[in-house]
Design a protein around this motif. Structure first.
Motif, short mmCIF file in Angstrom:
data_model
loop_
_atom_site.label_atom_id
_atom_site.label_comp_id
_atom_site.label_asym_id
_atom_site.label_seq_id
_atom_site.Cartn_x
_atom_site.Cartn_y
_atom_site.Cartn_z
N LEU A 54 0.90 -1.11 0.18
CA LEU A 54 0.07 -0.13 -0.02
C LEU A 54 0.72 1.17 -0.01
N GLY A 55 2.11 1.14 0.60
CA GLY A 55 3.10 2.38 0.68
C GLY A 55 3.40 2.64 -0.70
N ARG A 56 3.42 1.67 -1.58
CA ARG A 56 3.80 1.98 -2.94
C ARG A 56 2.90 2.56 -3.80
N VAL A 57 1.58 2.58 -3.42
CA VAL A 57 0.55 2.86 -4.21
C VAL A 57 0.32 4.37 -4.65
N ALA A 58 0.20 4.99 -6.05
CA ALA A 58 0.42 6.16 -5.99
C ALA A 58 -0.91 7.10 -5.87
N ILE A 59 -0.87 7.34 -4.56
CA ILE A 59 -2.37 7.78 -4.04
C ILE A 59 -2.38 9.36 -4.44
N ASN A 60 -1.53 9.78 -5.06
CA ASN A 60 -1.59 11.38 -5.91
C ASN A 60 -2.39 11.21 -7.05
N ARG A 61 -2.68 10.21 -7.66
CA ARG A 61 -3.58 9.85 -8.80
C ARG A 61 -4.81 9.28 -8.62
N TYR A 62 -5.75 9.59 -9.39
CA TYR A 62 -7.12 8.96 -9.26
C TYR A 62 -7.03 7.62 -9.60
N PRO A 63 -8.13 6.77 -9.11
CA PRO A 63 -7.97 5.43 -9.43
C PRO A 63 -8.33 5.23 -10.91
N ALA A 64 -7.58 4.20 -11.60
CA ALA A 64 -8.03 3.92 -12.97
C ALA A 64 -7.86 2.73 -13.28
N GLU A 65 -6.78 2.06 -13.92
CA GLU A 65 -6.22 0.74 -14.21
C GLU A 65 -6.34 -0.34 -13.11
N ARG A 66 -6.12 0.29 -12.01
CA ARG A 66 -5.97 -0.73 -10.89
C ARG A 66 -7.54 -1.26 -10.47
N THR A 67 -8.35 -0.46 -10.47
CA THR A 67 -9.71 -0.85 -10.19
C THR A 67 -10.26 -1.69 -11.34
N GLN A 68 -9.93 -1.47 -12.54
CA GLN A 68 -10.43 -2.59 -13.65
C GLN A 68 -9.68 -3.81 -13.43
N GLU A 69 -8.40 -3.71 -13.04
CA GLU A 69 -7.74 -5.08 -12.61
C GLU A 69 -8.36 -5.85 -11.49
N LEU A 70 -8.89 -5.19 -10.52
CA LEU A 70 -9.67 -5.75 -9.47
C LEU A 70 -10.82 -6.35 -9.98
N ALA A 71 -11.77 -5.61 -11.07
CA ALA A 71 -12.98 -6.12 -11.40
C ALA A 71 -12.56 -7.60 -12.35
N TRP A 72 -11.42 -7.53 -12.99
CA TRP A 72 -10.93 -8.50 -13.93
C TRP A 72 -10.79 -9.90 -12.89
N ALA A 73 -9.93 -9.58 -11.42
CA ALA A 73 -9.57 -10.56 -10.83
C ALA A 73 -10.65 -11.20 -10.06
N LEU A 74 -11.68 -10.27 -9.81
CA LEU A 74 -12.95 -10.78 -9.31
C LEU A 74 -13.89 -11.76 -9.89
N ALA A 75 -13.97 -11.16 -11.18
CA ALA A 75 -14.35 -12.22 -12.26
C ALA A 75 -13.74 -13.60 -12.42
N ALA A 76 -12.60 -13.53 -12.33
CA ALA A 76 -11.78 -14.87 -12.39
C ALA A 76 -11.95 -15.65 -11.06
N HIS A 77 -11.99 -15.02 -10.07
CA HIS A 77 -12.03 -15.49 -8.85
C HIS A 77 -13.53 -16.18 -8.76
N THR A 78 -14.65 -15.59 -9.14
CA THR A 78 -15.79 -16.20 -8.90
C THR A 78 -16.18 -17.35 -10.34
N LYS A 79 -15.26 -17.25 -11.26
CA LYS A 79 -15.75 -18.10 -12.40
C LYS A 79 -16.81 -17.65 -12.87
N MET A 80 -16.97 -16.43 -13.30
CA MET A 80 -17.99 -15.65 -13.79
C MET A 80 -18.47 -16.23 -15.42
N PRO A 81 -19.71 -16.41 -15.48
CA PRO A 81 -20.03 -17.15 -16.77
C PRO A 81 -19.68 -16.16 -18.23
N ALA A 82 -19.43 -16.75 -19.25
CA ALA A 82 -19.16 -16.02 -20.42
C ALA A 82 -20.35 -15.23 -20.72
N GLY A 83 -20.24 -14.13 -21.34
CA GLY A 83 -21.41 -13.26 -21.64
C GLY A 83 -21.80 -12.43 -20.71
#
Length: 366
Positions: A54-83
């Motif tokens: 957390l200390g290395r996170v760029a807190i001077n920037r607005y959230p962007a790619e990293r939140t999208q990466e979390l969404a992708w990771a959650l989709a993979a974790h839950t085995k979200m169906p295609a479509g």
């Protein structure tokens, strides 16, 4: 000064001024077993690793790619169906509010429907958006009243039907065949709220895969990150795309997203914690069964609903003995004399049972 304040107050909605706020009670100095939180903290090694990350996170920037990466990771974790697609919320509460906003049509009567007793935010979020809320009582043993649900759907044509799976505060799953028939009858969205999925033996992912109008809502709070405030909604990609337009662009902070990604990378730790809590739930059920005048209901969550002789007295007695549980006896007539107990660590559960036993004895001696 008073006249100026009165003018300022008068611009607020009358219904908002009349509302009672959501109550969060202080647990300072108490064993906190009122909010279905995961009681386990990370090991010292993982705490250090997370802190450095957390200390290395760029807190001077607005959230962007990293939140999208979390969404992708959650989709993979839950085995979200295609479509299907996934959107993030600042906890499930924000997602419930966004769903209410999405179906609100000025000048039209729009209804949200849910079994009751259930999660209070379904009704509150509906009222915040001037939607009608219809609560359909469960049966006496907290099962879905299929005939009443289908009749209410036919009469009110709800835009959203919420089904908490397991339900809060009753902690039970419902008959899957009944749910299928409710989905078939519903004219709009059916939201399966799976906040307690880590502790349940079944989920609604198959239901979502079969029905485009079914959305599945989950949270990382019961996973073990209640303080991080990450909820997510999955469903038909076109539906999610439209609902996601209402989401504030930076609703999940970079620190929260990084903590969520860290947790998913160590999912086996949280899986072990969930398994321990499921085992503790069974031990707690056995201990409660030995107490006089206590009826514990079956649970598929990390909580157990109990009916006791006097919920107010026992809640106060347990708090006086250092244990905070939830008194739900005033939430709905079906919950008369009921307390909701969160499943904690073995030590916390032992203290809770001891406090309940002593409070029962004290109440009986009066």
């Amino acid at each position: 000064m008073k006249a100026a304040l009165d003018r300022a107050l008068n611009v607020l909605r009358d219904d908002v001024r009349a509302m009672s706020p959501y109550q969060v009670h202080s647990a300072a100095g108490l064993i906190k077993l009122d909010s279905m939180e995961n009681p386990y903290r990370l090991s010292d090694d993982l705490q250090r690793a997370l802190g450095e990350r957390l200390g290395r996170v760029a807190i001077n920037r607005y959230p962007a790619e990293r939140t999208q990466e979390l969404a992708w990771a959650l989709a993979a974790h839950t085995k979200m169906p295609a479509g299907k697609a996934l959107m993030l919320g600042n906890g499930s509460d924000e997602l419930i509010s966004l769903l209410a906003m999405a179906v609100c049509k000025p000048g039209e009567t729009v209804t949200v429907l849910s079994p009751v007793p259930g999660f209070v935010m379904y009704e509150l979020s509906a009222k915040y958006q001037h939607l009608d809320f219809v609560g359909v009582p469960l049966t006496a043993d907290f099962e879905l009243d299929e005939a009443a649900m289908l009749a209410a759907i036919e009469r009110h044509q709800p835009a959203i039907v919420y089904l908490a799976y397991p339900n809060n505060p009753t902690a039970n799953l419902w008959d899957d065949a009944v749910i299928e028939r409710i989905v078939a009858a519903a004219p709009g969205l059916v939201v399966m709220d799976e906040a307690y999925q880590p502790f349940a033996e079944r989920d609604a992912m198959g239901l979502m895969a079969r029905h485009p109008q079914v959305l599945v809502m989950r949270t990382m709070s019961k996973f073990g990150l209640a303080g991080v405030r990450i909820g997510y909604l999955m469903g038909n990609a076109e539906l999610i795309q439209h609902i996601d337009k209402l989401r504030p662009p930076y609703n999940v902070s970079v620190l929260n997203a990084e903590a969520g990604l860290f947790a998913l990378e160590h999912a086996e730790v949280y899986d072990r914690q969930a398994a321990e809590l499921r085992a503790e739930r069974e031990r707690l059920q056995a201990a409660l069964a030995s107490l006089p005048d206590v009826h514990a209901y079956p649970s598929q969550g990390n909580m157990i609903l109990v009916r006791v002789p006097d919920a107010n007295a026992l809640h106060a007695g347990m708090k006086a003995r250092g244990v905070l549980v939830k008194n739900v006896s005033g939430m709905h007539p079906l919950l008369a004399r009921c307390l909701r107990l969160t499943v904690g660590t073995p030590q916390e559960n032992a203290a809770m049972v001891a406090a309940l036993r002593a409070s029962l004895a004290e109440a009986g001696a009066r």
